[in-house]
Design a protein around this motif. Structure first.
Motif, PDB file in Angstrom:
ATOM      1  N   UNK A 522     -10.302  -9.736   1.429  1.00  0.00           N
ATOM      2  CA  UNK A 522      -9.646  -9.945   2.722  1.00  0.00           C
ATOM      3  C   UNK A 522      -8.152  -9.628   2.647  1.00  0.00           C
ATOM      4  N   UNK A 523      -7.510  -9.959   1.525  1.00  0.00           N
ATOM      5  CA  UNK A 523      -6.087  -9.668   1.385  1.00  0.00           C
ATOM      6  C   UNK A 523      -5.809  -8.170   1.420  1.00  0.00           C
ATOM      7  N   UNK A 524      -6.654  -7.392   0.769  1.00  0.00           N
ATOM      8  CA  UNK A 524      -6.480  -5.933   0.809  1.00  0.00           C
ATOM      9  C   UNK A 524      -6.663  -5.398   2.220  1.00  0.00           C
ATOM     10  N   UNK A 525      -7.597  -5.987   2.988  1.00  0.00           N
ATOM     11  CA  UNK A 525      -7.768  -5.575   4.386  1.00  0.00           C
ATOM     12  C   UNK A 525      -6.524  -5.899   5.205  1.00  0.00           C
ATOM     13  N   UNK A 526      -5.934  -7.077   4.974  1.00  0.00           N
ATOM     14  CA  UNK A 526      -4.732  -7.458   5.711  1.00  0.00           C
ATOM     15  C   UNK A 526      -3.562  -6.538   5.375  1.00  0.00           C
ATOM     16  N   UNK A 527      -3.420  -6.164   4.114  1.00  0.00           N
ATOM     17  CA  UNK A 527      -2.339  -5.247   3.728  1.00  0.00           C
ATOM     18  C   UNK A 527      -2.521  -3.892   4.401  1.00  0.00           C
ATOM     19  N   UNK A 528      -3.747  -3.389   4.411  1.00  0.00           N
ATOM     20  CA  UNK A 528      -3.997  -2.115   5.083  1.00  0.00           C
ATOM     21  C   UNK A 528      -3.742  -2.232   6.584  1.00  0.00           C
ATOM     22  N   UNK A 529      -4.148  -3.343   7.178  1.00  0.00           N
ATOM     23  CA  UNK A 529      -3.936  -3.521   8.608  1.00  0.00           C
ATOM     24  C   UNK A 529      -2.479  -3.625   9.000  1.00  0.00           C
ATOM     25  N   UNK A 530      -1.617  -3.939   8.039  1.00  0.00           N
ATOM     26  CA  UNK A 530      -0.189  -4.045   8.331  1.00  0.00           C
ATOM     27  C   UNK A 530       0.504  -2.694   8.352  1.00  0.00           C
ATOM     28  N   UNK A 531      -0.206  -1.622   8.041  1.00  0.00           N
ATOM     29  CA  UNK A 531       0.391  -0.289   8.003  1.00  0.00           C
ATOM     30  C   UNK A 531      -0.092   0.565   9.177  1.00  0.00           C
ATOM     31  N   UNK A 532       0.689   1.567   9.479  1.00  0.00           N
ATOM     32  CA  UNK A 532       0.377   2.471  10.589  1.00  0.00           C
ATOM     33  C   UNK A 532      -0.880   3.283  10.296  1.00  0.00           C
ATOM     34  N   UNK A 533      -1.613   3.600  11.360  1.00  0.00           N
ATOM     35  CA  UNK A 533      -2.794   4.441  11.263  1.00  0.00           C
ATOM     36  C   UNK A 533      -2.670   5.617  12.211  1.00  0.00           C
ATOM     37  N   UNK A 534      -3.472   6.640  11.947  1.00  0.00           N
ATOM     38  CA  UNK A 534      -3.612   7.724  12.919  1.00  0.00           C
ATOM     39  C   UNK A 534      -4.396   7.210  14.124  1.00  0.00           C
ATOM     40  N   UNK A 535      -4.025   7.711  15.273  1.00  0.00           N
ATOM     41  CA  UNK A 535      -4.747   7.345  16.490  1.00  0.00           C
ATOM     42  C   UNK A 535      -4.858   8.580  17.365  1.00  0.00           C
ATOM     43  N   UNK A 536      -6.108   8.986  17.635  1.00  0.00           N
ATOM     44  CA  UNK A 536      -6.339  10.194  18.432  1.00  0.00           C
ATOM     45  C   UNK A 536      -7.199   9.844  19.642  1.00  0.00           C
ATOM     46  N   UNK A 537      -6.761  10.344  20.780  1.00  0.00           N
ATOM     47  CA  UNK A 537      -7.475  10.080  22.026  1.00  0.00           C
ATOM     48  C   UNK A 537      -8.471  11.183  22.365  1.00  0.00           C
TER      49      UNK A 537
END
Length: 635
Positions: A522-537
């Motif tokens: 879960x901690x690794x998921x939270x760290x990843x979620x704290x960073x920017x992601x690509x988002x395409x519409x």
């Protein structure tokens, strides 16, 4: 000359035909892979690949030997796990609509070594899958004639008592594979027409099985007197789930055919969703009526459905079921022989496999050599090996491919798209960039545009609180988080599967390891979620990343650990053979290694050692085939 042997003139004509085969170039590739498939075409391709492979091959075997009537739960859990993997395939298939499927997806995100290993395992999956389906096809056809074909072979040919081998050589299974190879080598149009015809007949027969099966259902077959609903317990259900994964590999065929779709960004996700829903419904309903019609322990693994109707006194229904099963399994054979040479030629074009498989026939525009060679290998496996031994080995390659594709999705979301100024496929000047290796994973995010949030950078709203995550090299936190996520998923799966059995842990030790591994996951998921992601519409993207692919990784690993140790031994032997091929041939002929080394530049951004997604596709695909992908905004 002995009768049946080829003459010198016929051999000379065959050699002349082989000499007319030309290397797969851009023009020939474009011609052979342009069939303009609609959403309906892709859906039928996926349904045909899924329904025949599991319904008539796995249902009887899993119900009798692994799960009992709870086989319907096995199919249900496998469907959920396959849905998570299918979402990953749908995003990749819409984003990179090129032939190669899991091999290409891994290539553009993790590099050629991991891609080769995935492609190598996909080859094994198709080989064994085709052989298993052909063996079941033979069993169903034999049931139509009262098993007279089997009795004749055992009486006049041979009977074996060797582990892993069939009780007798199945010439019928080998023959149908050779015949299907001949049809596939005639061209894609012939394969498509045959697949449509067989798929429609198969769906009608499945509807007939469900209706008549519920009429003949006997609920006492699920009673405690007959062993109960789950005679092998939850462990048996999960073991059955691991084998049932093979039933849903048909959506991989959709992804492999995405280059031929009219509108892959829409058609691929829609076709995968519809095909997976139809297949899951068919599996659950048919396995329900099968175990209600006859006791689960008395099922005939090779032809369970047809045999069940025969035993209930409905011979005419058994004949219809056997006919439908043959049509359904024909679609699987065609799908396997249609997709397998494409994976092989994609690897050969990249230089990772023997170049002879990168040749196509100038008239039919199909890789004839690949079809003939691997079709013959399938026929040999179907001739010699036992169906149950084949079924046990089916899922491990599929699960590994699913795991890598799910991990590639997480990687892709934190990878910076090429900037608008990057040269296109036709540009003679490549975009150079500086590479800093980190275990062949994520690289750095440039600091010259630190004010603009980039994929892989910490979200601006969290920089005040989590600034320590950016203390090291840019992008290092994301790289470490992805690595820790995979390791913690493996640890958590081992605790869940072996904690109370093989490891013999005390209760407090089991709970402690479970809490620690879950916390790190879960901690690794939270760290990843704290960073920017690509988002395409403009295309389909998986919701809730990184949670959705992370759950897919965890579930896939759990199911892999439920497979038998003999499956793992055979899998490791196959991997060693693949590594020998890669280091003995592929690494020396790799197109990626033959490219000129990139020069230095002041701009640095999130890429893998093989380049960004767009650049890698341009490198491994001909210029006319490289996708024109727009830069993606971030979320």
């Amino acid at each position: 000359m002995a009768r049946g042997l080829p003459s010198a003139a016929s051999l000379a004509r065959f050699c002349q035909k082989l000499n007319r085969l030309k290397p797969l170039e851009e023009s020939s590739m474009e011609t052979s892979l342009r069939r303009c498939l609609s959403t309906l075409d892709l859906t039928l391709l996926g349904v045909g690949g899924m329904v025949g492979s599991g319904l008539y091959v796995l249902t009887g075997t899993v119900a009798k030997n692994m799960a009992g009537p709870a086989v319907l739960l096995s199919f249900g859990i496998a469907a959920v796990a396959s849905l998570l993997a299918a979402l990953c395939y749908a995003e990749f298939g819409a984003r990179v609509p090129r032939t190669g499927s899991a091999y290409l997806f891994t290539y553009v995100s993790m590099g050629e070594l991991w891609a080769f290993l995935i492609g190598w395992n996909v080859l094994l999956e198709y080989l064994i899958g085709g052989a298993a389906v052909a063996r079941a096809w033979s069993g169903y056809l034999d049931s139509i004639f009262g098993h007279s074909i089997r009795n004749f072979t055992q009486t006049h040919v041979s009977v074996w008592q060797v582990p892993l081998l069939g009780h007798y050589p199945d010439f019928l299974a080998a023959g149908i594979l050779l015949l299907a190879s001949a049809f596939v080598s005639c061209g894609a149009r012939v394969s498509s027409w045959l697949n449509h015809t067989f798929s429609i007949i198969s769906l009608l027969v499945i509807l007939f099985i469900i209706i008549l099966g519920f009429i003949l259902a006997q609920p006492h077959n699920w009673s405690a007197r007959e062993g109960g609903f789950a005679p092998f317990g939850f462990s048996g259900v999960m073991a059955g789930t691991a084998s049932c994964f093979f039933a849903f590999v048909g959506f991989d065929v959709i992804a492999a055919s995405s280059e031929e779709a009219q509108n892959p960004r829409r058609a691929v996700p829609v076709a995968i969703a519809i095909a997976l829903s139809l297949a899951a419904s068919a599996y659950i309903l048919v396995s329900t009526v099968l175990t209600l019609m006859v006791p689960w322990y008395s099922l005939e693994p090779d032809s369970a459905l047809a045999d069940a109707f025969y035993r209930r006194g409905y011979s005419w229904a058994g004949f219809i079921v056997a006919t439908g099963s043959i049509c359904a399994m024909n679609t699987v054979l065609l799908s396997n022989l249609f997709s397998l040479p494409r994976i092989v030629y994609a690897m050969a074009v990249d230089g990772l496999f023997f170049q002879v498989f990168a040749r196509v026939h100038p008239r039919t525009q199909v890789p004839v050599i690949g079809i003939l060679v691997f079709g013959s290998l399938m026929a040999l496996l179907a001739l010699l090996l036992d169906l149950e031994a084949l079924v046990q080995f089916l899922s491990i390659g599929t699960l590994l491919a699913y795991t890598f594709v799910a991990a590639s999705i997480i990687v892709l979301r934190f990878q910076k798209a090429s900037p608008p100024s990057s040269p296109g496929p036709a540009s003679p000047v490549p975009l150079s960039k500086e590479h800093s290796s980190f275990s062949d994973h994520l690289q750095l995010v440039g600091t010259d545009q630190a004010s603009v949030p980039e994929p892989g950078q910490l979200r601006p709203a969290l920089r005040r609180y989590l600034g320590f995550l950016s203390a090291g090299s840019p992008g290092a936190a994301v790289s470490w988080a992805i690595g820790i996520l995979v390791v913690s998923a493996i640890t958590l799966a081992c605790v869940l599967i072996f904690g109370n059995s093989a490891l013999h842990l005390p209760q407090w030790g089991y709970i402690l390891l479970l809490l620690l591994s879950s916390g790190v996951f879960l901690l690794s998921l939270l760290i990843l979620g704290a960073h920017q992601q690509q988002h395409r519409q403009d295309m389909f993207q998986i919701p809730m990343v990184p949670l959705t692919p992370a759950l897919s990784i965890l579930l896939n690993i759990c199911l892999m650990l439920k497979l038998s140790y003999l499956t793992w031994v055979r899998f490791c032997i196959w991997l060693l053979i693949g590594l020998a091929v890669y280091f003995g041939y592929g690494i020396r002929h790799s197109k990626q290694n033959q490219q000129e080394a990139p020069g230095p530049t002041a701009t640095r951004y999130v890429v893998f050692p093989s380049g960004s997604l767009e650049e890698t596709v341009q490198a491994v695909q001909p210029p006319s085939q490289a996708p024109a992908l727009a830069p993606a905004p971030t979320e």
